[in-house]
Design an enzyme around this catalytic site. Structure first.
Site, mmCIF file in Angstrom:
data_model
loop_
_atom_site.group_PDB
_atom_site.id
_atom_site.type_symbol
_atom_site.label_atom_id
_atom_site.label_comp_id
_atom_site.label_asym_id
_atom_site.label_seq_id
_atom_site.Cartn_x
_atom_site.Cartn_y
_atom_site.Cartn_z
ATOM 1 N N ASP A 44 -6.976 6.486 3.411
ATOM 2 C CA ASP A 44 -6.680 7.550 4.381
ATOM 3 C C ASP A 44 -6.097 8.763 3.657
ATOM 4 O O ASP A 44 -5.896 9.822 4.259
ATOM 5 C CB ASP A 44 -5.782 7.047 5.528
ATOM 6 C CG ASP A 44 -4.442 6.515 5.038
ATOM 7 O OD1 ASP A 44 -4.216 6.453 3.811
ATOM 8 O OD2 ASP A 44 -3.611 6.155 5.902
ATOM 9 N N SER A 45 -5.880 8.637 2.338
ATOM 10 C CA SER A 45 -5.507 9.799 1.520
ATOM 11 C C SER A 45 -6.666 10.801 1.480
ATOM 12 O O SER A 45 -6.517 11.889 0.925
ATOM 13 C CB SER A 45 -5.118 9.361 0.108
ATOM 14 O OG SER A 45 -6.111 8.529 -0.455
ATOM 15 N N ASP A 83 -9.820 1.937 4.563
ATOM 16 C CA ASP A 83 -8.435 2.035 5.037
ATOM 17 C C ASP A 83 -8.431 2.223 6.554
ATOM 18 O O ASP A 83 -9.220 3.011 7.085
ATOM 19 C CB ASP A 83 -7.795 3.271 4.387
ATOM 20 C CG ASP A 83 -6.359 3.032 3.967
ATOM 21 O OD1 ASP A 83 -5.809 1.959 4.287
ATOM 22 O OD2 ASP A 83 -5.800 3.923 3.300
ATOM 23 N N LYS A 112 -7.961 -2.279 4.724
ATOM 24 C CA LYS A 112 -6.549 -2.226 4.325
ATOM 25 C C LYS A 112 -5.738 -1.659 5.478
ATOM 26 O O LYS A 112 -6.199 -0.744 6.154
ATOM 27 C CB LYS A 112 -6.365 -1.355 3.078
ATOM 28 C CG LYS A 112 -4.904 -1.233 2.632
ATOM 29 C CD LYS A 112 -4.761 -0.582 1.280
ATOM 30 C CE LYS A 112 -4.674 0.914 1.326
ATOM 31 N NZ LYS A 112 -3.573 1.467 2.139
ATOM 32 N N GLU A 114 -1.408 -0.831 6.693
ATOM 33 C CA GLU A 114 -0.015 -0.750 6.248
ATOM 34 C C GLU A 114 0.885 -1.586 7.147
ATOM 35 O O GLU A 114 0.704 -1.604 8.363
ATOM 36 C CB GLU A 114 0.451 0.718 6.282
ATOM 37 C CG GLU A 114 -0.295 1.600 5.302
ATOM 38 C CD GLU A 114 0.160 3.052 5.333
ATOM 39 O OE1 GLU A 114 1.165 3.378 5.997
ATOM 40 O OE2 GLU A 114 -0.507 3.877 4.667
ATOM 41 N N GLU A 181 3.469 0.094 -2.859
ATOM 42 C CA GLU A 181 3.526 1.539 -3.140
ATOM 43 C C GLU A 181 4.966 2.022 -3.279
ATOM 44 O O GLU A 181 5.822 1.769 -2.418
ATOM 45 C CB GLU A 181 2.809 2.339 -2.038
ATOM 46 C CG GLU A 181 2.871 3.850 -2.319
ATOM 47 C CD GLU A 181 1.855 4.697 -1.586
ATOM 48 O OE1 GLU A 181 1.036 4.161 -0.823
ATOM 49 O OE2 GLU A 181 1.877 5.924 -1.801
HETATM 50 O O1 KIV Z 1 -4.949 5.955 0.969
HETATM 51 C C1 KIV Z 1 -4.635 5.708 -0.204
HETATM 52 O O2 KIV Z 1 -4.990 6.414 -1.149
HETATM 53 C C2 KIV Z 1 -3.794 4.537 -0.444
HETATM 54 C C3 KIV Z 1 -3.408 4.265 -1.855
HETATM 55 C C4 KIV Z 1 -2.159 5.014 -2.128
HETATM 56 C C5 KIV Z 1 -3.240 2.831 -2.128
HETATM 57 O O3 KIV Z 1 -3.421 3.858 0.466
#
Ligand code: KIV
Length: 257
Positions: A44-45, A83, A112, A114, A181
């Site tokens: 999600d970055s 994500d 993934k 959180e 993280e």
């Molecule tokens: O979205 C992302 O880039 C992440 C990484 C920091 C693991 O979750």
């Protein structure tokens, strides 16, 4: 080279350290895959690196879905992790399953999300629906508003204990690996030693089973990067110089020739 799957990632613990990264489009995903990156995260970055947001909060399922499609169509060997963006698993377990299913249908091999103990019921349901889950504890960027900024976690004894218990909980719930993280490196080392599943650190020191780097940081596309990042290229300068040479060639009549 063989296609990476979750069993191979799990089996890498103690045998081989994995250098993993993010990617958000077909071109860079293909290059990372050709270079042998074992796990590519469509993170999600994407919000900050591609879409111009300040945080990951505004990222939508549609944003991640289209990037997962592009990345998964372009890699041959890497495991592709999609994500789950903020809001896609917080409202109800059923909605979390529906959104995770759509990431898998778009081409992700795993998802993934959180959270620690609080997301374990969701992890259990996803795993029992046949969806591999990579967990994410420590500093969780989707909680930026609760932290009041992107702040290292696990610095006090209570915080460290919470991160440790979260990591144990997601392992028990069936996650095949866990992202750590921005936590102190001794805490990351302690968690790595205590878990059977691989830990993938980012800003969590060297004693993790694997590492993440955000593609735009490691390639030098982002000029301002967190202090733990190592830049493996300076693409911002290269790209800027190329654009500028092109503009100047056109202005001078040197291109096309
Ligand atoms: O979205 C992302 O880039 C992440 C990484 C920091 C693991 O979750």
């Amino acid at each position: 080279m063989k296609k990476w799957n979750v069993a191979a990632v799990r089996a890498s613990k103690g045998r081989m350290k994995l250098g993993c990264c993010t990617a958000y489009d077909a071109c860079f995903a293909r290059l990372a895959d050709e270079a042998g990156v074992p796990v590519i995260l469509v993170g999600d970055s994407i919000g900050m690196n591609v879409l111009g947001y300040e945080t990951t909060i505004p990222v939508s399922m549609e944003d991640v879905l289209s990037a997962v499609g592009a990345v998964s169509r372009s890699v041959k060997n890497a495991l592709v992790v999609g994500d789950m963006p903020f809001g896609s698993y917080q409202c109800s377990e059923d909605e979390a399953i529906k959104n995770a299913v759509s990431l898998i249908k778009a081409g992700a091999d795993a998802v993934k999300l959180e959270g620690g103990e609080s997301v374990c019921p969701i992890i259990r349901r996803l795993v029992s629906a046949g969806i591999p889950v990579l967990a994410h504890v420590g500093m969780m960027p989707q909680s930026v508003n609760a932290y009041g900024g992107f702040k290292k976690q696990g610095k006090t004894r209570e915080e460290a204990e919470k991160v440790f218990l979260d990591a144990k909980a997601v392992e028990d719930a069936g996650a095949f690996a866990v992202t750590l993280e921005c936590i102190p490196s001794d805490l990351a080392a302690e968690i790595t030693a205590a878990l059977k599943i691989p830990t993938i650190g980012i800003g969590a020191g060297p004693i993790c089973d694997a590492q993440w780097l955000v593609m735009h940081d490691m390639l030098g596309l982002n000029e301002k990067v967190p202090s733990f990042v190592r830049k493996y290229a300076d693409l911002a300068s290269t790209v800027r110089e190329a654009f500028s040479a092109y503009v100047s060639d056109v202005e001078k009549g040197a291109f096309p020739s």
